[in-house]
Design a protein around this motif. Structure first.
Motif, short mmCIF file in Angstrom:
data_model
loop_
_atom_site.label_atom_id
_atom_site.label_comp_id
_atom_site.label_asym_id
_atom_site.label_seq_id
_atom_site.Cartn_x
_atom_site.Cartn_y
_atom_site.Cartn_z
N ASN A 259 57.37 -30.09 -67.03
CA ASN A 259 58.70 -30.61 -67.36
C ASN A 259 58.53 -32.02 -67.90
O ASN A 259 58.26 -32.97 -67.15
CB ASN A 259 59.59 -30.60 -66.11
N VAL A 294 58.80 -23.77 -75.66
CA VAL A 294 59.57 -24.96 -75.30
C VAL A 294 60.98 -24.50 -74.94
O VAL A 294 61.66 -23.88 -75.76
CB VAL A 294 59.60 -25.99 -76.44
N ASN A 295 61.37 -24.76 -73.70
CA ASN A 295 62.66 -24.29 -73.18
C ASN A 295 62.84 -22.79 -73.40
O ASN A 295 63.89 -22.32 -73.85
CB ASN A 295 63.81 -25.08 -73.79
N LEU A 319 66.93 -29.54 -78.61
CA LEU A 319 66.67 -29.82 -77.20
C LEU A 319 67.94 -30.33 -76.55
O LEU A 319 68.78 -30.98 -77.20
CB LEU A 319 65.56 -30.85 -77.04
N THR A 323 63.45 -30.77 -70.50
CA THR A 323 62.58 -30.02 -71.41
C THR A 323 61.43 -29.41 -70.63
O THR A 323 60.75 -30.11 -69.88
CB THR A 323 62.04 -30.93 -72.52
#
Length: 503
Positions: A259, A294-295, A319, A323
């Motif tokens: 994270n 990513v995410n 974003l 994250t």
């Protein structure tokens, strides 16, 4: 958002064998030039004409934070540094650093805005960092649209205190760096630049571009040392080898989940660059293959991270909030995934500007005034709400604004009225009455076809009334009284029905 940095000993001793990073380093409020850890810092007074200076007396403070320039003039909408002699269309990293130090006797740092070339860059709020004994810095990577960049500090409605600044840096970048970005329309505002597995801050000389690499260490994570310098020509952002000399990893067959960055991000588009380098001796078998998400969105599938090093990036990645970076190893890999470093930048859309012809004309006009308003620097019109005192603008097209009115009455301005005023071809009203202007009235009005009102009364203008006044088809108001002028107003003007003439 601000990034914090320690006040003490953030720079290591730099031997003289290293070439200094290319760029300009301003020690704001300082009166002397000095080289600190291999970087030459110079006073800022050549690059700005307004503001006061104050010494910061915090014990143990690093030298470049021991003074500030601040801007107490409440009538000034913005105060601007102008950095000249740049290369047009070259990109630069601009960094501003702030340490309040209670220079004004207060307890809380002021909150104000930063503007770069007419585009609002960010709001400066250093309160949280200052309460922890930290300074704050902001960075943006921009392309010079012309041979100068202006960086402005502007009052907003969040505080009545004076904007201030400790240092300003404009650092040369290579053409390859961050080149997936359309710098003609966007800039990159730094959110995070970290090297994983490290516990020490890093910058110049390890990074020849003096980028700040923050450490991220977690004793609960597996960390590896990477002893091989980066050799891949694909890493065009040119991260220093030392930034990738360690990394986070996981055991065979396990996902690596990080994270990062720690703060919640506002919903926006971001440039994300992630760096990977295997730590084993170079061989046909020294690589790691894994997917990057990513995410929970696929960022890159089947990434092969070898000892050469590799970068993957998203040039406009959405974003919001926290994250998560998730690395999932390919089947039958004998080593888990790893990650060495990362950068995240918020994409800032470059706004419109004052039309270059009119901006140049206003600059020339300001130079011939001996004491123009103190906020007559930077873009004359933009951003909205931060135009020059007395200047009213309107939209010309999607890229540019035009100047439609100039009202400088009763501002105590002396000097002369520049011929360049004739290049403000969209202007409708000019009022410089009740000042101390002298010299001739410029014979440059014939191009101002839309001029309706011209008020020059109560000054010290001398010489003939210019015949070009006859070329103003829309003129309805002409006030010239209480000057030292010769001759008559042209008949073509005098005979206009309904015109208000005072001589």
């Amino acid at each position: 958002m601000p990034i914090s940095i320690l006040l003490l000993c953030v720079f290591a001793f730099v031997p003289s064998l290293y070439a200094a990073p290319k760029g300009l380093y301003l020690n704001c409020g300082s009166t002397k030039e000095e080289t600190i850890n291999g970087i030459k810092w110079v006073p800022d007074n050549v690059y700005i004409k307004t503001g006061n200076v104050s010494e910061i007396k915090t014990p143990g403070i690093i030298p470049v934070l021991s003074s500030v320039r601040y801007f107490p003039d409440t009538s000034a909408r913005k105060s601007c540094f102008e950095i000249r002699r740049l290369v047009r269309r070259k990109r630069y990293l601009v960094r501003t650093t702030y340490y309040y130090g209670a220079f004004d006797g207060g307890k809380e740092p002021p909150i104000f805005d930063q503007i770069i070339d007419g585009t609002k860059w960010s709001t400066v709020d250093t309160s949280s960092n200052y309460a922890k004994g930290l300074s704050s810095y902001y960075e943006i990577i921009v392309q010079a649209a012309k041979r100068a960049i202006t960086i402005c500090l502007a009052r907003n409605n969040k505080t009545a205190s004076s904007p201030f600044i400790s240092t300003l840096e404009v650092i040369d970048m290579e053409d390859s760096m961050y080149n997936a970005t359309d710098f003609g329309h966007n800039a990159l505002s730094t959110i995070a630049r970290y090297r994983f597995g490290h516990s020490e801050f890093m910058s110049y000389p390890d990074d020849p571009y003096n980028r700040y690499w923050m450490p991220l260490n977690d004793p609960k994570r597996l960390t590896v040392d990477c002893a091989f310098n980066i050799t891949s020509t694909d890493i065009w952002n040119m991260p220093p080898a030392k930034a990738l000399s360690k990394g986070f990893t996981e055991s065979k067959g396990k996902e690596l989940i990080i994270n990062w960055p720690a703060m919640n991000l506002p919903a926006s588009s971001y440039y994300v660059a992630l760096y990977f380098q295997d730590n084993r001796n170079p061989s046909p078998y020294s690589w790691r293959v894994f997917d990057v998400k990513v995410n929970n969105q696929t960022f890159y599938s089947g990434l092969n991270a070898s000892t050469k090093g590799v970068m993957v990036y998203g040039k406009q990645w959405p974003l919001s909030g926290q994250t998560e970076i998730r690395l999932t190893p390919a089947a039958n890999m004998d080593k888990g995934p790893l990650i060495n470093a990362g950068e995240i930048y918020q994409i800032v859309t470059i706004g419109p500007r004052t039309h270059p012809k009119e901006a140049i004309s206003m600059t020339r006009l300001a130079r011939e005034f001996q004491n123009p308003p103190s906020d007559w620097s930077g873009d004359p019109c933009l951003p909205q709400g931060y135009s020059w005192t007395g200047v009213t603008c309107a939209v010309l097209n999607v890229n540019y604004y035009k100047i439609v009115s100039l009202n400088l009455t009763n501002l105590g301005i002396s000097g002369t009225l520049s011929q360049s005023i004739g290049r403000l071809t969209s202007i409708e009203s000019i009022d410089v009455s009740n000042n101390k202007l002298s010299g001739p009235i410029p014979d440059a009005f014939k191009s101002l076809a839309g001029l309706v009102s011209l008020r020059l009364e109560n000054n010290g203008f001398k010489g003939p009334i210019p015949p070009s006044l006859a070329d103003l088809p829309k003129l309805k108001e002409l006030h010239l009284q209480n000057n030292q002028l010769e001759g008559q107003v042209p008949d073509a003007v005098r005979n206009k029905p309904g015109i208000d003439i005072r001589t």
